[in-house]
Scaffold this motif. Structure first.
Motif, PDB file in Angstrom:
ATOM      1  N   ILE A  66       0.856  -1.188   0.000  1.00 17.72           N
ATOM      2  CA  ILE A  66       0.000   0.000   0.000  1.00 17.72           C
ATOM      3  C   ILE A  66       0.890   1.236   0.000  1.00 17.72           C
ATOM      4  O   ILE A  66       1.747   1.399   0.874  1.00 17.72           O
ATOM      5  CB  ILE A  66      -0.927   0.023   1.229  1.00 17.72           C
ATOM      6  CG1 ILE A  66      -1.860  -1.193   1.221  1.00 17.72           C
ATOM      7  CG2 ILE A  66      -1.724   1.324   1.276  1.00 17.72           C
ATOM      8  CD1 ILE A  66      -2.817  -1.255   0.055  1.00 17.72           C
ATOM      9  N   GLU A  67       0.700   2.099  -0.983  1.00 14.34           N
ATOM     10  CA  GLU A  67       1.485   3.331  -1.075  1.00 14.34           C
ATOM     11  C   GLU A  67       0.900   4.362  -0.115  1.00 14.34           C
ATOM     12  O   GLU A  67      -0.304   4.614  -0.125  1.00 14.34           O
ATOM     13  CB  GLU A  67       1.477   3.866  -2.496  1.00 14.34           C
ATOM     14  CG  GLU A  67       2.431   5.035  -2.714  1.00 14.34           C
ATOM     15  CD  GLU A  67       2.560   5.436  -4.171  1.00 14.34           C
ATOM     16  OE1 GLU A  67       3.458   6.232  -4.478  1.00 14.34           O
ATOM     17  OE2 GLU A  67       1.754   4.937  -5.000  1.00 14.34           O
ATOM     18  N   VAL A  68       1.759   4.942   0.702  1.00 17.38           N
ATOM     19  CA  VAL A  68       1.326   5.925   1.687  1.00 17.38           C
ATOM     20  C   VAL A  68       1.700   7.325   1.213  1.00 17.38           C
ATOM     21  O   VAL A  68       2.859   7.577   0.857  1.00 17.38           O
ATOM     22  CB  VAL A  68       1.961   5.642   3.066  1.00 17.38           C
ATOM     23  CG1 VAL A  68       1.539   6.723   4.076  1.00 17.38           C
ATOM     24  CG2 VAL A  68       1.555   4.262   3.569  1.00 17.38           C
ATOM     25  N   PHE A  69       0.741   8.217   1.217  1.00 22.71           N
ATOM     26  CA  PHE A  69       0.961   9.618   0.875  1.00 22.71           C
ATOM     27  C   PHE A  69       0.776  10.446   2.142  1.00 22.71           C
ATOM     28  O   PHE A  69      -0.271  10.369   2.787  1.00 22.71           O
ATOM     29  CB  PHE A  69      -0.025  10.079  -0.199  1.00 22.71           C
ATOM     30  CG  PHE A  69       0.187   9.440  -1.536  1.00 22.71           C
ATOM     31  CD1 PHE A  69       0.949  10.067  -2.504  1.00 22.71           C
ATOM     32  CD2 PHE A  69      -0.364   8.199  -1.809  1.00 22.71           C
ATOM     33  CE1 PHE A  69       1.152   9.466  -3.738  1.00 22.71           C
ATOM     34  CE2 PHE A  69      -0.176   7.586  -3.036  1.00 22.71           C
ATOM     35  CZ  PHE A  69       0.594   8.226  -4.009  1.00 22.71           C
ATOM     36  N   GLU A  70       1.794  11.222   2.496  1.00 22.74           N
ATOM     37  CA  GLU A  70       1.750  12.073   3.685  1.00 22.74           C
ATOM     38  C   GLU A  70       1.872  13.526   3.269  1.00 22.74           C
ATOM     39  O   GLU A  70       2.719  13.865   2.437  1.00 22.74           O
ATOM     40  CB  GLU A  70       2.898  11.724   4.638  1.00 22.74           C
ATOM     41  CG  GLU A  70       2.900  10.284   5.120  1.00 22.74           C
ATOM     42  CD  GLU A  70       4.101   9.995   6.016  1.00 22.74           C
ATOM     43  OE1 GLU A  70       4.994  10.860   6.110  1.00 22.74           O
ATOM     44  OE2 GLU A  70       4.131   8.918   6.617  1.00 22.74           O
ATOM     45  N   SER A  71       1.058  14.376   3.861  1.00 23.94           N
ATOM     46  CA  SER A  71       1.169  15.791   3.534  1.00 23.94           C
ATOM     47  C   SER A  71       0.729  16.654   4.701  1.00 23.94           C
ATOM     48  O   SER A  71      -0.060  16.221   5.546  1.00 23.94           O
ATOM     49  CB  SER A  71       0.334  16.137   2.294  1.00 23.94           C
ATOM     50  OG  SER A  71      -1.031  15.968   2.553  1.00 23.94           O
ATOM     51  N   VAL A  72       1.282  17.848   4.727  1.00 25.16           N
ATOM     52  CA  VAL A  72       0.790  18.862   5.651  1.00 25.16           C
ATOM     53  C   VAL A  72      -0.637  19.206   5.242  1.00 25.16           C
ATOM     54  O   VAL A  72      -0.934  19.373   4.055  1.00 25.16           O
ATOM     55  CB  VAL A  72       1.675  20.116   5.609  1.00 25.16           C
ATOM     56  CG1 VAL A  72       1.065  21.259   6.426  1.00 25.16           C
ATOM     57  CG2 VAL A  72       3.081  19.796   6.109  1.00 25.16           C
ATOM     58  N   MET A  73      -1.526  19.264   6.195  1.00 27.16           N
ATOM     59  CA  MET A  73      -2.918  19.604   5.906  1.00 27.16           C
ATOM     60  C   MET A  73      -2.990  20.964   5.218  1.00 27.16           C
ATOM     61  O   MET A  73      -2.196  21.865   5.497  1.00 27.16           O
ATOM     62  CB  MET A  73      -3.730  19.631   7.200  1.00 27.16           C
ATOM     63  CG  MET A  73      -5.199  19.942   7.016  1.00 27.16           C
ATOM     64  SD  MET A  73      -6.119  19.908   8.588  1.00 27.16           S
ATOM     65  CE  MET A  73      -6.254  18.131   8.809  1.00 27.16           C
ATOM     66  N   SER A  74      -3.917  21.087   4.301  1.00 27.67           N
ATOM     67  CA  SER A  74      -4.106  22.360   3.620  1.00 27.67           C
ATOM     68  C   SER A  74      -4.404  23.464   4.632  1.00 27.67           C
ATOM     69  O   SER A  74      -4.926  23.212   5.722  1.00 27.67           O
ATOM     70  CB  SER A  74      -5.263  22.267   2.621  1.00 27.67           C
ATOM     71  OG  SER A  74      -6.494  22.145   3.309  1.00 27.67           O
TER      72      SER A  74
END
Length: 314
Positions: A281-289
């Motif tokens: 499973i590819e995990v995408f992490e980002s700072v919330m908009s």
């Protein structure tokens, strides 16, 4: 067929990923007093604005999505020339006017595009589809990643459309807001009475944190857990179990209202990442908009995935 993809800036995916895959972002402008920032998913600018304004005065913010005219102009000036078919994937219409604005703009775009394309040497038809992702923040990312995957695999527009609409119906977005007082103040600013004073008072006094579920355009409590770290750990464990059961897409999205290092230090994070790796499973992490943070508060955690099972928090 040249297929274009559009998301709004509330869609929590890393900017470099969106840029690599030529995904156009509809910015949402945030105003707090005299401070104004158009959110283009620039994480550095978002964090600077967060530390300067959101933590203290975010509940007072005004958010201004692209208008019907701005969406129309973006398509006519660029997208109808660059692409033959565009999917515009928006935050759930139950929480924002972006979907309705895009839908309204689409009628004028389809009336106005022909001379623009002809002037660019293209007389073939242009089409677009506005997709309500029926979710928020990191959960919007599930639909967008699937759209990118299908387009890059060479799938046609009809198959992509059907798949995206089906994914939107089965996307689960879980969020833990750290501060119920902030959430209530923000809700009152928007005339949303979903967080009562009593709930905020009791939750803060007892350190009870709600786990909120976004699903099919609605948001409801999935659980109430004592302590923020304990709530996050339980959410991460729940997501890991869902990964083990099998997801509809090989994707899990995480977003956090602050520096990602803080999220990665939370209990249960490492186990979730290990389970995702074990199941490809590819995990995408980002700072919330910035839009997300002014609405739910600094330090909120969001986990999202797509599964056909009825969402039950365990």
């Amino acid at each position: 067929m040249r297929i274009g993809l559009v998301v709004d800036s509330a869609c929590d995916l890393p900017l470099d990923y969106l840029q690599r895959h030529d995904v156009t972002v509809l910015p949402i402008t945030v105003r707090i007093g005299e401070a104004v920032l158009a959110d283009h998913r620039d994480e550095e600018a978002t964090l600077e604005f967060l530390h300067a304004h959101v933590a203290e005065r975010g509940a007072e913010a005004e958010t201004m999505p692209f208008t019907v005219q701005q969406i129309h102009d973006l398509f006519i000036e660029r997208l109808v020339i660059d692409y033959d078919y565009v999917f515009c994937m928006t935050i759930t219409k139950s929480r924002s006017p972006i979907y309705d604005n895009a839908q309204q703009a689409s009628f004028a775009i389809l009336n106005d595009y022909k001379p623009v394309r002809a002037a660019a040497g293209n007389n073939t038809p242009f089409a677009l589809r506005v997709i309500d992702t029926q979710n928020l923040f990191a959960a919007q990312g599930i639909t967008a990643v699937e759209a990118i995957r299908l387009r890059d695999a060479g799938e046609g527009a009809p198959k992509i459309r059907a798949r995206l609409e089906n994914i939107a119906l089965h996307t689960h977005g879980y969020m833990i807001p750290p501060d119920l007082y902030y959430l209530r103040a923000r809700a009152r600013k928007k005339n949303d009475r979903s967080v009562s004073l009593l709930s905020a008072t009791l939750g803060s006094a007892l350190d009870i944190k709600p786990v909120l579920l976004g699903y099919r355009g609605e948001t409801r409590p999935a659980a109430k857990i004592k302590g923020f770290d304990a709530a996050v750990e339980r959410l991460f464990k729940h997501a890991a179990r869902e990964v083990e059961k099998g997801l509809m897409t090989p994707t899990l999205c995480l977003s956090y209202g602050g520096e990602l290092e803080h999220m990665r230090a939370l209990p249960g994070y490492t186990h979730l990442i290990e389970v995702c790796k074990a199941h490809n499973i590819e995990v995408f992490e980002s700072v919330m908009s910035l839009t997300g943070m002014v609405n739910v508060g600094k330090g909120a955690v969001v986990v999202a995935f797509a599964a056909e099972r009825t969402p039950e928090f365990t």
